[in-house]
Design a protein around this motif. Structure first.
Motif, mmCIF file in Angstrom:
data_model
loop_
_atom_site.group_PDB
_atom_site.id
_atom_site.type_symbol
_atom_site.label_atom_id
_atom_site.label_comp_id
_atom_site.label_asym_id
_atom_site.label_seq_id
_atom_site.Cartn_x
_atom_site.Cartn_y
_atom_site.Cartn_z
ATOM 1 N N PRO A 191 3.214 23.510 13.115
ATOM 2 C CA PRO A 191 2.268 22.630 13.806
ATOM 3 C C PRO A 191 2.867 21.257 14.040
ATOM 4 C CG PRO A 191 1.665 22.890 11.504
ATOM 5 C CD PRO A 191 2.762 23.869 11.767
ATOM 6 N N ALA A 192 2.417 20.616 15.108
ATOM 7 C CA ALA A 192 2.894 19.269 15.402
ATOM 8 C C ALA A 192 2.412 18.297 14.331
ATOM 9 C CB ALA A 192 2.384 18.823 16.771
ATOM 10 N N SER A 193 3.273 17.350 13.963
ATOM 11 C CA SER A 193 2.902 16.352 12.968
ATOM 12 C C SER A 193 1.861 15.398 13.536
ATOM 13 C CB SER A 193 4.138 15.564 12.532
ATOM 14 O OG SER A 193 3.784 14.464 11.729
ATOM 15 N N TRP A 194 0.960 14.938 12.671
ATOM 16 C CA TRP A 194 -0.031 13.941 13.079
ATOM 17 C C TRP A 194 0.607 12.572 13.280
ATOM 18 C CZ3 TRP A 194 -0.398 9.635 10.045
ATOM 19 C CH2 TRP A 194 0.113 9.720 8.739
ATOM 20 N N LEU A 195 1.819 12.374 12.743
ATOM 21 C CA LEU A 195 2.446 11.054 12.753
ATOM 22 C C LEU A 195 3.146 10.840 14.097
ATOM 23 C CD1 LEU A 195 2.861 8.591 10.958
ATOM 24 C CD2 LEU A 195 4.913 9.655 10.041
ATOM 25 N N ASP A 196 2.367 10.422 15.098
ATOM 26 C CA ASP A 196 2.900 10.322 16.462
ATOM 27 C C ASP A 196 2.945 8.898 16.983
ATOM 28 O OD1 ASP A 196 0.214 9.917 16.713
ATOM 29 O OD2 ASP A 196 -0.100 11.356 18.326
ATOM 30 N N THR A 197 2.752 7.884 16.114
ATOM 31 C CA THR A 197 2.936 6.483 16.488
ATOM 32 C C THR A 197 3.821 5.814 15.441
ATOM 33 O OG1 THR A 197 1.023 5.674 15.249
ATOM 34 C CG2 THR A 197 0.622 6.399 17.523
ATOM 35 N N ARG A 198 4.388 4.674 15.807
ATOM 36 C CA ARG A 198 5.152 3.869 14.854
ATOM 37 C C ARG A 198 4.233 2.791 14.289
ATOM 38 N NH1 ARG A 198 10.503 3.833 14.407
ATOM 39 N NH2 ARG A 198 10.679 1.549 14.222
ATOM 40 N N ALA A 199 4.195 2.694 12.970
ATOM 41 C CA ALA A 199 3.300 1.750 12.319
ATOM 42 C C ALA A 199 3.927 1.273 11.014
ATOM 43 C CB ALA A 199 1.937 2.392 12.061
ATOM 44 N N ALA A 200 3.301 0.248 10.434
ATOM 45 C CA ALA A 200 3.748 -0.310 9.152
ATOM 46 C C ALA A 200 2.602 -0.275 8.158
ATOM 47 C CB ALA A 200 4.246 -1.746 9.345
ATOM 48 N N GLY A 201 2.962 -0.218 6.882
ATOM 49 C CA GLY A 201 1.977 -0.256 5.806
ATOM 50 C C GLY A 201 2.480 -1.080 4.643
ATOM 51 N N VAL A 202 1.557 -1.428 3.760
ATOM 52 C CA VAL A 202 1.899 -2.146 2.524
ATOM 53 C C VAL A 202 1.267 -1.400 1.356
ATOM 54 C CG1 VAL A 202 1.590 -4.277 1.204
ATOM 55 C CG2 VAL A 202 2.151 -4.389 3.643
ATOM 56 N N LEU A 203 2.043 -1.231 0.300
ATOM 57 C CA LEU A 203 1.596 -0.548 -0.912
ATOM 58 C C LEU A 203 1.169 -1.580 -1.946
ATOM 59 C CD1 LEU A 203 1.348 1.850 -2.909
ATOM 60 C CD2 LEU A 203 3.826 1.675 -3.280
ATOM 61 N N ALA A 204 -0.097 -1.507 -2.357
ATOM 62 C CA ALA A 204 -0.614 -2.376 -3.422
ATOM 63 C C ALA A 204 -1.787 -1.671 -4.072
ATOM 64 C CB ALA A 204 -1.049 -3.730 -2.870
ATOM 65 N N HIS A 205 -1.668 -1.336 -5.345
ATOM 66 C CA HIS A 205 -2.772 -0.658 -6.008
ATOM 67 C C HIS A 205 -3.932 -1.632 -6.222
ATOM 68 C CE1 HIS A 205 -4.946 2.332 -8.017
ATOM 69 N NE2 HIS A 205 -4.697 1.952 -9.261
ATOM 70 N N VAL A 206 -5.147 -1.110 -6.282
ATOM 71 C CA VAL A 206 -6.335 -1.945 -6.442
ATOM 72 C C VAL A 206 -6.245 -2.770 -7.711
ATOM 73 C CG1 VAL A 206 -8.842 -1.925 -6.698
ATOM 74 C CG2 VAL A 206 -7.750 -0.347 -5.102
ATOM 75 N N SER A 207 -5.716 -2.194 -8.791
ATOM 76 C CA SER A 207 -5.621 -2.926 -10.057
ATOM 77 C C SER A 207 -4.754 -4.167 -9.945
ATOM 78 C CB SER A 207 -5.064 -2.018 -11.158
ATOM 79 O OG SER A 207 -3.720 -1.647 -10.889
ATOM 80 N N SER A 208 -3.842 -4.193 -8.955
ATOM 81 C CA SER A 208 -2.910 -5.312 -8.807
ATOM 82 C C SER A 208 -3.475 -6.462 -7.987
ATOM 83 C CB SER A 208 -1.613 -4.819 -8.139
ATOM 84 O OG SER A 208 -0.960 -3.857 -8.923
ATOM 85 N N LEU A 209 -4.634 -6.295 -7.380
ATOM 86 C CA LEU A 209 -5.189 -7.312 -6.506
ATOM 87 C C LEU A 209 -5.644 -8.542 -7.290
ATOM 88 C CD1 LEU A 209 -7.413 -5.040 -4.239
ATOM 89 C CD2 LEU A 209 -5.211 -6.055 -3.622
ATOM 90 N N PRO A 210 -5.738 -9.693 -6.614
ATOM 91 C CA PRO A 210 -6.344 -10.860 -7.267
ATOM 92 C C PRO A 210 -7.817 -10.597 -7.584
ATOM 93 C CG PRO A 210 -5.178 -11.485 -5.245
ATOM 94 C CD PRO A 210 -5.271 -9.991 -5.254
ATOM 95 N N GLY A 211 -8.302 -11.203 -8.644
ATOM 96 C CA GLY A 211 -9.699 -11.042 -9.029
ATOM 97 C C GLY A 211 -9.994 -11.821 -10.290
ATOM 98 N N ALA A 212 -11.269 -12.142 -10.498
ATOM 99 C CA ALA A 212 -11.650 -13.067 -11.562
ATOM 100 C C ALA A 212 -11.991 -12.395 -12.879
ATOM 101 C CB ALA A 212 -12.847 -13.905 -11.095
#
Length: 548
Positions: free
Chosen positions: A26-47
């Motif tokens: 089957p054809a891959s769904w990945l048919d555009t060029r894009a960028a992403g950033v990896l950051a787990h929720v636990s690593s986010l800023p928060g009080a």
């Protein structure tokens, strides 16, 4: 971001030298060029001692949108067990209550600012799980009891509590009963519970003591708040043009509601103990291999049921995420079986997984599924063939460019378009830490390849990832912040200090002020806006003119 509909071609066949046609992958769904950033929720800023789904998460989404980054990748968001690892969860369906924004419960009148003071004193740059455990649950329990005692059915913006319970009853009731019983039995794993409670049935709830039923209702409230806040955050990200890539581990924990409720799905003895466990053989990360300890699947049972349990799990995941990364993909081809009780992973052996039949079932049930195959490690041709036949993009890691395999398959100039390029993952040292640790002869090769000019900055490596032919490039936030090795999130094969790293509001502000223009420029320069499908043919310019 309007979520793109995958460009799925109709199923075709190709004529082979034999008498029967062979199916075309089957054809891959990945048919555009894009960028992403990896950051787990636990690593986010928060009080409140750990990243959460509130203001810090929305600020991070704003940064991604300003940089025209189309994807935010996270680790699993379920409730963590021993070692606080998001890959050892009490449930594959539930959310982690630690990620609840408690400030919203203050606004709802369920908590006071004074009650949150102990959590505000916790570190901003790391997660202290010991103190978090001691203070967080005390506060959240107060909020739950006030909600339950008030007899109300809803919090503003989160919908009906009773409707939430009915909609998610299939997994919610076993999970909340599991958590309540786990507390009742002193935290011990379910195979050690008294026999009447060591196996879930629909009739079990009616036999629970009143104190256990109250605790179960509290856990249902936690999930109601988590899922309500998650949907608000996801809607905010969607409006800002950011999709979410979630992580689905191949295995679930033995001490989880999943195995407690679905014992027939796993290879367990009559008491619920595993007959064999999962892991990986010695590799780049560990000379002893990795002994994960997860129970292995009874793939014969799953095949007879049409993989119903797995399809339900994936269907639930796509209710949370736009794309999923399927962890340890190679385990669907062959998996490392370790005898129960073994001290490490070296005594294991390879066993066959379900293969393409499983992915055919996934494609039939979820034809629009967008899946990334985590195909890292020493991967042979059979695993590559399975991934291609399933129509899934794989992963490439720039840190593995030299010295990890004879073919140097992770050198960027070898990357196939149908892949996802990473400077590193949550299991890698930071890119700066990697550059600073290199020894001859690889240090000179890598300096020349990435044109470092004596610098140890991660940013030349980031640019190289964005410039690859891989249609998706994902950068860990630690690399955008250009941090050294002590910002590494997880070190496989170790148990201390993992999953603790966080970034702060000040670091995010500095990143937005100092680097967002560069990142946005590179996203545009390397056509990673995700706006146009990639074509294998030339077209005239958009203004209708041509050069001759």
């Amino acid at each position: 971001m309007p979520v793109r509909t995958p460009n799925r071609a109709a199923k075709k066949v190709a004529v082979t030298s034999g008498s029967r046609p062979a199916p075309v992958p089957p054809a891959s769904w990945l048919d555009t060029r894009a960028a992403g950033v990896l950051a787990h929720v636990s690593s986010l800023p928060g009080a409140y001692g750990i990243g959460n789904l509130g203001r810090g998460a929305r600020a991070f989404v704003d940064f991604l949108a300003d940089a025209r980054v189309r994807y935010w990748q996270i680790c699993p968001i379920g409730p963590t067990g021993y070692g606080d690892s998001p890959y050892q969860l009490f449930s594959a369906s539930a959310g982690n209550p630690y990620f609840i924004d408690l400030g919203e419960l203050v606004g709802a009148g369920l908590l006071s600012d004074d009650e949150l003071a102990p959590l505000r004193r916790l570190p901003a740059g790391r997660v202290d799980y010991g103190w978090l455990y001691a203070d967080f649950w005390r506060v959240l329990t107060r909020a739950a009891d006030r909600f339950i005692t008030a007899g109300t059915d809803r919090l503003e913006g989160l919908g009906s509590f009773r409707a939430f319970q009915r909609e998610h009853a299939e997994w919610l009731e076993p999970y909340t009963d599991f958590m309540a019983l786990k507390g009742h039995f002193g935290g011990w794993p379910w195979p050690s519970w008294p026999e009447p409670f060591a196996r879930w049935t629909p009739r079990l709830r009616a036999t629970l003591p009143d104190s256990v039923r109250l605790e179960s209702e509290r856990h249902a409230f936690y999930q109601y708040v988590f899922f309500g806040q998650w949907e608000q955050l996801r809607s905010y990200a969607r409006e800002r043009g950011v999709g979410i890539i979630g992580d689905v581990p191949i295995f679930v924990a033995l001490d989880s509601a999943d195995t407690w409720r679905n014992r027939e799905v796993f290879r367990l003895d009559a008491r619920g103990n595993p007959l064999a466990v999962a892991g990986v053989p010695p590799d780049y990360f560990s000379a002893l291999g990795q002994l994960w300890g997860n129970p292995l699947y009874d793939w014969n049972h799953l095949r007879k049921t049409g993989y119903a349990w797995w399809l339900g799990r994936l269907r639930a995941a796509f209710g949370l995420y736009d794309v999923i990364r399927l962890d340890h993909f190679r385990g669907f081809d062959t998996f490392w079986e370790i005898p129960a009780g073994a001290p490490d992973a070296r005594t294991g052996c390879w066993q066959p997984g379900p293969g393409l039949e499983f992915f055919d079932a996934v494609r039939a049930a979820l034809p629009e599924a967008r899946i990334i195959a985590e195909d890292l490690g020493y991967i042979g041709p059979d695993v590559v063939k399975l991934r291609r036949d399933a129509g899934l993009p794989g992963m490439k890691i720039l840190q593995f460019a030299y010295g990890h395999d004879a073919n140097n398959a992770n050198l960027p100039h070898y990357y196939p378009p149908d892949s996802v390029a990473y400077t590193g993952t949550h299991d890698n040292i930071t890119a700066r830490g990697w550059l600073e640790s290199l020894q001859p002869p690889y240090d000179a090769k890598i300096a020349e390849y990435f044109q470092l000019d004596s610098s140890k900055s991660a940013w030349p490596v980031i640019r190289a990832a964005l410039a690859t032919t891989s249609r998706l490039a994902v950068i860990p936030v630690q690399d955008l912040l250009d941090l050294p090795a002590d910002a590494t999130l997880n070190r496989p094969g170790t148990t201390d200090g993992n999953w603790q790293w966080r970034f702060t509001d000040d670091q995010l502000t500095a990143l937005r002020q100092g680097r967002v223009e560069t990142l946005r420029h590179w996203v545009q320069l390397y056509d990673r806006t995700g706006e146009r499908p990639v074509r294998d043919y030339s077209e005239p310019p958009e203004n209708g003119t041509t050069d001759h």
